[in-house]
Design a protein around this motif. Structure first.
Motif: not given
Length: 151
Positions: A41, A43, A55-56, A58-60, A62-63, A90, A92, A108
């Protein structure tokens, strides 16, 4: 019982590994043939050592939660007699420190928006469909992260 495979591949392409200034970009390969560019990330590891377009993890995460919830929801809604036309969420994730000071994805929030072909469920029925989807989601059942659905 089933197994699910993913291959993660990385090699040094730039920077100084010994000093920690190496590129974190890598590749995810899945058993069906899909590949994705992944990275730390931005961040956590600032560019250029990370790739904000990738894609990081953390995003994966959440997805994966949002996707699992959606797939269960669509099937449960279908079995209840509703016909979904579109589903968009959407989602988060929120990173916080735990009791030991370690960062984790503690929450999440899902914000699904569905359009229906014909009449959709009333608000109370919609909440019940989402609750059942959450109860059945394999990912939600595998984690301790708080998952909240906002309608």
């Amino acid at each position: 019982m089933t197994t699910h495979d993913a291959t993660v591949s990385w090699c040094v392409t730039s920077g100084d590994f010994a000093r920690g200034s190496y590129n974190r970009a890598h590749q995810w390969e899945f058993d069906g043939g899909a590949t994705c560019l992944a990275a730390a990330s931005p961040h956590v590891v600032p560019p250029p050592m990370s790739d904000p377009s990738a894609i990081d993890p953390e995003e994966a995460f959440v997805a994966a939660i949002a996707s699992c919830h959606m797939l269960w929801f669509l099937d449960i809604a279908r079995r209840a007699g509703y016909v979904a036309a579109t589903y968009r969420d959407h989602a988060k994730g929120q990173m916080t420190a735990n009791e030991a000071g370690k960062l984790w994805l503690s929450r999440v929030d899902l914000r699904p928006r569905i359009t229906w072909t014909g009449e959709g469920p009333a608000q109370q029925a919609l909440r019940a469909l989402h609750h059942e989807a959450h109860e059945n989601c394999y990912i939600a059942n595998s984690i301790r992260t708080v998952i909240e659905v906002h309608l």
